[in-house]
Scaffold this active site. Structure first.
Site, PDB file in Angstrom:
ATOM      1  N   ASN A 108      10.822   2.619  12.845  1.00 13.12           N
ATOM      2  CA  ASN A 108       9.943   2.050  11.830  1.00 13.12           C
ATOM      3  C   ASN A 108      10.455   0.656  11.461  1.00 13.12           C
ATOM      4  O   ASN A 108      11.614   0.501  11.067  1.00 13.12           O
ATOM      5  CB  ASN A 108       9.921   2.966  10.597  1.00 13.12           C
ATOM      6  CG  ASN A 108       8.937   2.506   9.543  1.00 13.12           C
ATOM      7  OD1 ASN A 108       8.909   1.331   9.173  1.00 13.12           O
ATOM      8  ND2 ASN A 108       8.137   3.418   9.035  1.00 13.12           N
ATOM      9  N   HIS A 128      10.739  -2.519   7.113  1.00 10.84           N
ATOM     10  CA  HIS A 128      11.648  -3.261   6.242  1.00 10.84           C
ATOM     11  C   HIS A 128      12.189  -4.544   6.872  1.00 10.84           C
ATOM     12  O   HIS A 128      12.862  -5.328   6.203  1.00 10.84           O
ATOM     13  CB  HIS A 128      12.732  -2.336   5.715  1.00 10.84           C
ATOM     14  CG  HIS A 128      12.125  -1.282   4.830  1.00 10.84           C
ATOM     15  ND1 HIS A 128      11.488  -1.595   3.651  1.00 10.84           N
ATOM     16  CD2 HIS A 128      11.989   0.055   4.991  1.00 10.84           C
ATOM     17  CE1 HIS A 128      11.014  -0.494   3.100  1.00 10.84           C
ATOM     18  NE2 HIS A 128      11.304   0.519   3.896  1.00 10.84           N
ATOM     19  N   HIS A 167       3.853   0.924   8.755  1.00 13.23           N
ATOM     20  CA  HIS A 167       3.025   1.449   7.664  1.00 13.23           C
ATOM     21  C   HIS A 167       2.295   0.281   7.010  1.00 13.23           C
ATOM     22  O   HIS A 167       2.913  -0.553   6.340  1.00 13.23           O
ATOM     23  CB  HIS A 167       3.914   2.168   6.653  1.00 13.23           C
ATOM     24  CG  HIS A 167       3.163   2.818   5.530  1.00 13.23           C
ATOM     25  ND1 HIS A 167       3.799   3.563   4.558  1.00 13.23           N
ATOM     26  CD2 HIS A 167       1.846   2.830   5.203  1.00 13.23           C
ATOM     27  CE1 HIS A 167       2.906   4.016   3.698  1.00 13.23           C
ATOM     28  NE2 HIS A 167       1.706   3.561   4.065  1.00 13.23           N
ATOM     29  N   ARG A 182       0.422  -0.577   4.157  1.00 16.27           N
ATOM     30  CA  ARG A 182       0.102  -0.050   2.831  1.00 16.27           C
ATOM     31  C   ARG A 182      -1.068  -0.809   2.222  1.00 16.27           C
ATOM     32  O   ARG A 182      -1.330  -1.964   2.560  1.00 16.27           O
ATOM     33  CB  ARG A 182       1.322  -0.142   1.917  1.00 16.27           C
ATOM     34  CG  ARG A 182       2.491   0.746   2.347  1.00 16.27           C
ATOM     35  CD  ARG A 182       3.617   0.701   1.330  1.00 16.27           C
ATOM     36  NE  ARG A 182       3.260   1.389   0.113  1.00 16.27           N
ATOM     37  CZ  ARG A 182       3.765   2.568  -0.272  1.00 16.27           C
ATOM     38  NH1 ARG A 182       4.642   3.192   0.494  1.00 16.27           N
ATOM     39  NH2 ARG A 182       3.398   3.128  -1.403  1.00 16.27           N
ATOM     40  N   ARG A 240       2.743  -4.520   0.878  1.00 22.12           N
ATOM     41  CA  ARG A 240       4.055  -4.927   0.346  1.00 22.12           C
ATOM     42  C   ARG A 240       5.047  -5.291   1.450  1.00 22.12           C
ATOM     43  O   ARG A 240       6.044  -5.946   1.181  1.00 22.12           O
ATOM     44  CB  ARG A 240       4.650  -3.832  -0.534  1.00 22.12           C
ATOM     45  CG  ARG A 240       5.042  -2.569   0.194  1.00 22.12           C
ATOM     46  CD  ARG A 240       5.687  -1.555  -0.724  1.00 22.12           C
ATOM     47  NE  ARG A 240       4.767  -1.112  -1.770  1.00 22.12           N
ATOM     48  CZ  ARG A 240       5.052  -0.110  -2.611  1.00 22.12           C
ATOM     49  NH1 ARG A 240       6.223   0.518  -2.519  1.00 22.12           N
ATOM     50  NH2 ARG A 240       4.184   0.260  -3.515  1.00 22.12           N
ATOM     51  N   GLU A 244       1.036   4.097  10.387  1.00 16.36           N
ATOM     52  CA  GLU A 244       1.009   4.914   9.178  1.00 16.36           C
ATOM     53  C   GLU A 244       0.047   4.286   8.182  1.00 16.36           C
ATOM     54  O   GLU A 244       0.040   3.065   8.003  1.00 16.36           O
ATOM     55  CB  GLU A 244       2.401   5.011   8.552  1.00 16.36           C
ATOM     56  CG  GLU A 244       3.388   5.826   9.354  1.00 16.36           C
ATOM     57  CD  GLU A 244       4.709   6.006   8.656  1.00 16.36           C
ATOM     58  OE1 GLU A 244       5.449   6.938   9.028  1.00 16.36           O
ATOM     59  OE2 GLU A 244       5.030   5.222   7.740  1.00 16.36           O
ATOM     60  N   THR A 251       7.460   6.459   0.210  1.00 16.65           N
ATOM     61  CA  THR A 251       6.576   7.626   0.251  1.00 16.65           C
ATOM     62  C   THR A 251       7.270   8.832  -0.364  1.00 16.65           C
ATOM     63  O   THR A 251       8.343   9.237   0.074  1.00 16.65           O
ATOM     64  CB  THR A 251       6.158   7.935   1.699  1.00 16.65           C
ATOM     65  OG1 THR A 251       5.577   6.771   2.266  1.00 16.65           O
ATOM     66  CG2 THR A 251       5.153   9.077   1.733  1.00 16.65           C
ATOM     67  N   GLU A 259       4.181  15.613  10.923  1.00 13.95           N
ATOM     68  CA  GLU A 259       5.517  15.051  10.739  1.00 13.95           C
ATOM     69  C   GLU A 259       6.078  15.618   9.450  1.00 13.95           C
ATOM     70  O   GLU A 259       5.525  15.388   8.373  1.00 13.95           O
ATOM     71  CB  GLU A 259       5.475  13.524  10.680  1.00 13.95           C
ATOM     72  CG  GLU A 259       6.863  12.914  10.496  1.00 13.95           C
ATOM     73  CD  GLU A 259       6.888  11.402  10.665  1.00 13.95           C
ATOM     74  OE1 GLU A 259       7.846  10.781  10.163  1.00 13.95           O
ATOM     75  OE2 GLU A 259       5.961  10.850  11.287  1.00 13.95           O
ATOM     76  N   HIS A 264      11.973  10.496   7.500  1.00 15.99           N
ATOM     77  CA  HIS A 264      12.160   9.982   6.138  1.00 15.99           C
ATOM     78  C   HIS A 264      13.602  10.178   5.684  1.00 15.99           C
ATOM     79  O   HIS A 264      14.072  11.297   5.523  1.00 15.99           O
ATOM     80  CB  HIS A 264      11.222  10.618   5.111  1.00 15.99           C
ATOM     81  CG  HIS A 264      11.050   9.746   3.888  1.00 15.99           C
ATOM     82  ND1 HIS A 264      10.186   8.670   3.861  1.00 15.99           N
ATOM     83  CD2 HIS A 264      11.649   9.755   2.686  1.00 15.99           C
ATOM     84  CE1 HIS A 264      10.248   8.076   2.679  1.00 15.99           C
ATOM     85  NE2 HIS A 264      11.140   8.716   1.946  1.00 15.99           N
TER      86      HIS A 264
END
Length: 244
Positions: free
Chosen positions: A7, A10, A43, A45, A49, A70, A101, A151, A194
């Site tokens: 992922n 970030h 992801h 969003r 963000r 995502e 999340t 998941e 996660h």
């Protein structure tokens, strides 16, 4: 082989902190591929963000690995997914005020809505995944509405480990094992993710029903100290050792 999805959200978080083009999430995806990742997760969003619409455009245009998009179950996100048609779409719960999340999707409480939401995505050729907890009711509902993948949320297990709450950690791990077995018995492909770290990934990777782990924040954080390539290679090594 147990797959590793990296992922890259970030990487975009760091970029957005200064409003510059750097670091580029697409470059991170390319480095992840070279380091042994099997797929890339991003992801998008509702509040944008971290990952942006332009990031998804660029990933779809340049990425050689499968993209797992995502997103929340909203009309806007459905339209974006149908336009791009990524390899996989993972539906996640989303709150604007949350830092990350929190918990899994309530499939059992929203079966009709989610069944209608995922049908066009499935028809468009996207592999639809639902990000859920290990509760049997949620897993069974995911199977009923036609998801290909679930998941399982590993956040509580990881938090208990970090906080030294060993008994609760072990109970959560046992529940994840049971959830994975139930999901596989219902014909679902089972993923997990996660909060996973070098310290917590082994017991999760050892669960035979898991086919893919999606890991992001820890890898990006660790890359500050050892580089993204080395962080991914070490995670891959620990996953493979646990599965062996």
């Amino acid at each position: 082989m147990l797959r590793l999805g990296v992922n890259i959200d970030h990487v975009a978080t760091i970029r957005n902190a200064r409003g510059t083009p750097w670091p580029d999430p697409v470059r991170a995806a390319e480095l992840a591929e070279a380091a042994g990742a099997d797929g890339i997760t991003a992801h998008l969003r509702e509040d944008r963000r971290h990952i942006s619409d332009a990031d998804i455009d660029n990933l779809m245009a340049q990425l050689r690995l499968p993209l797992n998009l995502e997103m929340a179950a909203t009309p806007e996100m459905q339209a974006i997914a149908l336009r791009h048609r990524p390899h996989a779409v993972c539906i996640v719960p989303e709150k604007r005020e949350e830092r990350t999340t929190e918990g899994g999707l309530d499939v059992a409480g929203n079966e009709a809505h989610l069944a209608g939401f995922i049908a066009p995505l499935r028809d468009a050729g996207c592999r639809v995944s639902l990000f859920i907890g290990h509760e049997p009711a949620q897993i069974e509902a995911a199977a009923r509405i036609g998801a290909a993948v679930v998941e399982l949320h590993t956040g509580a297990y990881c938090d208990f480990d970090t906080e030294g709450r060993v008994a609760e950690r072990d109970a959560e791990l046992a529940a994840l094992r049971k959830g994975a077995a139930l999901a596989a018995s219902l014909g679902l492909e089972v993923h997990a993710g996660h909060g996973l770290t070098f310290d917590t990934v082994g017991p999760i990777a050892a669960i035979p029903e898991f086919k893919e782990l999606n890991i992001g924040h820890f890898l990006i954080a660790e890359s500050v100290f050892i580089g993204l390539d080395q962080a991914i290679r070490e995670m891959r090594r620990r996953m493979d050792a646990a599965r062996a």
